[in-house]
Scaffold this active site. Structure first.
Site, PDB file in Angstrom:
ATOM      1  N   HIS A  17      46.092   2.114 -27.043  1.00 15.04           N
ATOM      2  CA  HIS A  17      46.009   1.645 -28.117  1.00 15.04           C
ATOM      3  C   HIS A  17      46.248   3.132 -29.703  1.00 15.04           C
ATOM      4  CE1 HIS A  17      44.650   0.279 -33.080  1.00 15.04           C
ATOM      5  NE2 HIS A  17      44.800  -1.532 -32.027  1.00 15.04           N
ATOM      6  N   LYS A  23      46.635  -3.072 -56.072  1.00 14.34           N
ATOM      7  CA  LYS A  23      46.866  -4.721 -55.396  1.00 14.34           C
ATOM      8  C   LYS A  23      46.391  -5.411 -56.301  1.00 14.34           C
ATOM      9  CE  LYS A  23      44.099  -2.626 -51.392  1.00 14.34           C
ATOM     10  NZ  LYS A  23      43.888  -0.846 -51.313  1.00 14.34           N
ATOM     11  N   HIS A  64      46.349  -3.239 -42.202  1.00 11.39           N
ATOM     12  CA  HIS A  64      44.406  -3.234 -42.404  1.00 11.39           C
ATOM     13  C   HIS A  64      45.709  -4.943 -43.272  1.00 11.39           C
ATOM     14  CE1 HIS A  64      40.991  -3.647 -44.406  1.00 11.39           C
ATOM     15  NE2 HIS A  64      40.166  -3.299 -43.232  1.00 11.39           N
ATOM     16  N   ASN A  88      46.124  -7.240 -39.378  1.00 12.63           N
ATOM     17  CA  ASN A  88      45.005  -6.739 -38.051  1.00 12.63           C
ATOM     18  C   ASN A  88      43.339  -7.492 -38.512  1.00 12.63           C
ATOM     19  OD1 ASN A  88      43.651  -5.677 -35.798  1.00 12.63           O
ATOM     20  ND2 ASN A  88      42.159  -4.988 -37.354  1.00 12.63           N
ATOM     21  N   GLU A  89      42.763  -8.904 -37.916  1.00 11.97           N
ATOM     22  CA  GLU A  89      42.342  -9.192 -38.415  1.00 11.97           C
ATOM     23  C   GLU A  89      41.571  -9.410 -39.842  1.00 11.97           C
ATOM     24  OE1 GLU A  89      38.967  -6.847 -36.609  1.00 11.97           O
ATOM     25  OE2 GLU A  89      39.817  -7.554 -34.051  1.00 11.97           O
ATOM     26  N   HIS A 141      42.736 -10.830 -30.029  1.00 10.33           N
ATOM     27  CA  HIS A 141      42.068  -8.987 -29.540  1.00 10.33           C
ATOM     28  C   HIS A 141      40.276 -10.387 -28.853  1.00 10.33           C
ATOM     29  CE1 HIS A 141      42.736  -7.549 -33.123  1.00 10.33           C
ATOM     30  NE2 HIS A 141      43.978  -7.309 -32.146  1.00 10.33           N
ATOM     31  N   GLU A 174      44.504  -6.274 -28.765  1.00  9.39           N
ATOM     32  CA  GLU A 174      42.991  -5.175 -28.667  1.00  9.39           C
ATOM     33  C   GLU A 174      42.251  -5.944 -27.553  1.00  9.39           C
ATOM     34  OE1 GLU A 174      40.761  -4.303 -31.210  1.00  9.39           O
ATOM     35  OE2 GLU A 174      42.255  -3.661 -32.649  1.00  9.39           O
TER      36      GLU A 174
END
Length: 604
Positions: free
Chosen positions: A48, A85, A124, A161-162, A243, A287
């Site tokens: 990773h 943001k 992220h 990611n997630e 994952h 992952e």
């Protein structure tokens, strides 16, 4: 007399133990899974990290040339909300951001020798997504970034990611998170469509499931997460990212996904893919390994390394059975993790738990035991050959190349396993010399990797709990004389509710049958532990016996059993085309989540 009787009984018990676990190996038969026979090290033996990780430069020859480690994944995506943001990023900002990215990649000390297309790029969620924004504008920014930011275009773009475990970050209450998941799914589709339109060679997917406890609350988790994602964005996805962790990743119960549970998770995704689109879209396992809460910021633990190594091998051996539907599988083993020594969560400056190399008190670095994963698998490559185990707790894979055969055997069992090795078609006669590699944890939980050269005891093996062995055989030159081809066929229905003594019917179409080979019905079920896992099963009207064993542990620590049970089937009862499966349980409760027919057909 009593001593003699004890000796006889001990001998007989030993024979029975060996007879119960049998592994057959045929050097002369090349195996295909779908169209795939060659073992891809890029697919299975990455870390990773990326070639931008300058911390690894001084170790590069050993890690990447000698051990053959590949690169896997990096958080190096467009990051459209990295600065602000509140508003969508401007296309005019891409040029500067991309120029910085190109410079960073080209200046990386590993770039010239080790740069690769076979890399996963992700971000992220907080930098990739914001609610109530113009997704088209964000997608345009991302597409332009990809065009300009990479001197070597990565193969895979995992958009976030997630993301779903971060859905609460965008709203005030958990009741609102399902709406966030819908919006995240819409966003994935918009971005994927834009990337596909402008950069056709890159594969785009998601959703990077952190906590795939699909069966929770009668598949509420499945219905509100992966199914929503597949329904809303799936048509635009090139892969579905998941994952797989033993332990507890972010949320959910502490459990082991190794074995039947991970099989059930992936098979459910495959089954629904087949039902929706008539094809099984591949997995990206970005992952996998072992994790739990409270690991970070603690002193380095060889025992934790040992637990991780067992999980890596357990999960990877299952994924190696799916080269036709796994694009890449990345064990969560990172570089030196120098960033973590400055992290607020780590005031005492302990190493990140999953690093390949840790900092010592004098500032030097030393390899952790996780390096043993790659040392064990060093140089393993070649074309797949036929190998089979009669025990689902004994995972097997085997590969042959000029002058070498590699036989990998892994134990999922929670007790010592004795295994009889049966070399078919005089395969043993091809062997000139053998080295046995053994990776296990000792009584203190510390990992040990041992190499036994000139090993001659090839009739049987004894595997410790959690042990992986690789038998490296030096062989004479020889040619394959047969082939065996494995294909998997899915039913046209799934998630069937179980009612006592009421038959569930499944149709499996387009089967290519044969008279020689092996077959198995892979039955995914979710049931309370007290309920039966041995239904009456008929295939084309013929009764098949359901075993009482499955891959991995009994899942008792979980709220209920969710796993795949592989049911051996006589290949001769299968028909060309459509095959009928009838499953009847004696008690009510739970669901048959998916049904798959695995057929391994010998050519002659």
């Amino acid at each position: 007399m009593k001593k003699q009787l004890i000796l006889v009984l001990s001998f007989l018990t030993s024979i029975i133990c060996f007879a119960q676990n049998k592994v057959t190996i045929d050097f002369t038969t090349q195996k295909y899974i779908g169209d795939n026979s060659e073992l891809s090290r890029e697919k299975y033996f990455s870390m990773h990290s990326s070639y931008t990780d300058g911390d690894l430069a001084e170790d590069s020859d050993y890690l990447f040339n000698q051990l053959g480690i590949e690169f896997g994944r990096t958080f190096g995506g467009p990051k459209p909300f990295r600065k602000d943001k509140t508003v969508e990023p401007k296309i005019s900002d891409v040029k500067a951001q991309a120029k910085n990215s190109v410079s960073r990649y080209k200046k990386a000390p590993l770039f010239k020798e080790f740069s690769t297309h076979d890399l996963i790029i992700t971000d992220h969620p907080k930098e990739a997504f914001q609610l109530d924004k113009d997704y088209e504008k964000v997608a345009a920014y991302n597409a332009m970034f990809f065009k300009k930011a990479y001197p070597m275009m990565p193969n895979y773009y995992e958009i976030m990611n997630e993301p779903f475990v971060h859905s609460k970050d965008y709203v005030k209450s958990w009741d609102e998170t399902e709406a966030v998941i819908v919006e995240m799914s819409k966003f994935h589709k918009v971005v994927a469509d834009k990337i596909h339109a402008e950069i056709p060679n890159i594969k785009v997917g998601g959703y990077s499931a952190a906590w795939p406890e699909m069966e929770l609350k009668d598949f509420w988790h499945w219905n509100t997460r992966m199914k929503v994602f597949m329904d809303m964005a799936g048509e635009s996805m090139d892969f579905f990212a998941t994952h797989l962790y033993d332990g507890r990743n972010v949320e959910g119960d502490f459990s082991y996904r190794s074995g039947s549970n991970s099989e059930a998770i992936l098979q459910l995704i495959e089954a629904y893919s087949y039902i929706k689109w008539g094809v099984v879209k591949p997995h990206l396992i970005s992952e996998y390994g072992y994790t739990a809460k409270g690991l970070q910021g603690k002193p380095y633990s060889p025992k934790l390394n040992g637990i991780c190594l067992i999980s890596y091998n357990n999960i990877m051996m299952g994924l190696m059975d799916k080269p036709d539907r796994v694009l890449k599988a990345v064990p969560f083993i990172t570089g030196k993790g120098s960033w973590f020594y400055k992290d607020a969560r780590n005031p005492e400056q302990h190493p990140y738990p999953w690093v390949i190399s840790r900092k010592l008190a004098n500032g030097n670095y030393k390899y952790t035991h996780l390096i043993k994963f790659y040392q064990l698998w060093k140089d393993v490559e070649g074309k797949r050959i036929d190998i089979a185990s009669n025990n689902p707790d004994i995972q097997v894979n085997a590969f042959a190349k000029k002058g070498k055969v590699f036989i990998a055997i892994n134990s999922l069992a929670d007790e010592i396993q004795k295994i009889n090795l049966d070399f078919l078609n005089k395969s043993k006669n091809f062997i000139k010399n053998t080295t046995l590699r053994r990776l296990y944890v000792n009584e203190e939980g510390v990992p040990k990797l041992l190499f036994f050269t000139n090993y001659t005891q090839l009739n049987n093996l004894e595997l410790k709990v959690g042990e992986t062995v690789i038998i490296e055989c030096d062989v004479v030159d020889y040619e394959f004389s047969n082939t065996i081809t494995e294909n998997n066929y899915y039913s046209t229905t799934y998630l069937q509710k179980i009612v006592a003594n009421q038959s569930l019917h499944f149709t499996i179409q387009h089967v290519i049958a044969g008279k020689k080979g092996r077959a198995a019905l892979h039955m995914g079920i979710a049931r309370d532990h007290i309920l039966s896992k041995q239904p009456k099963v008929l295939i084309n009207g013929k009764i098949v016996e359901v075993p009482t064993n499955w891959a991995g542990y009994d899942q008792k620590p979980r709220k209920q059993f969710f796993g795949v049970i592989a049911i051996p089937v006589d290949i001769k009862i299968l028909k060309e085309g459509a095959n009928d499966v009838e499953i009847t349980f004696p008690d009510v409760g739970g669901r048959v989540s998916s049904v798959l027919l695995n057929v391994e057909k010998l050519n002659k």
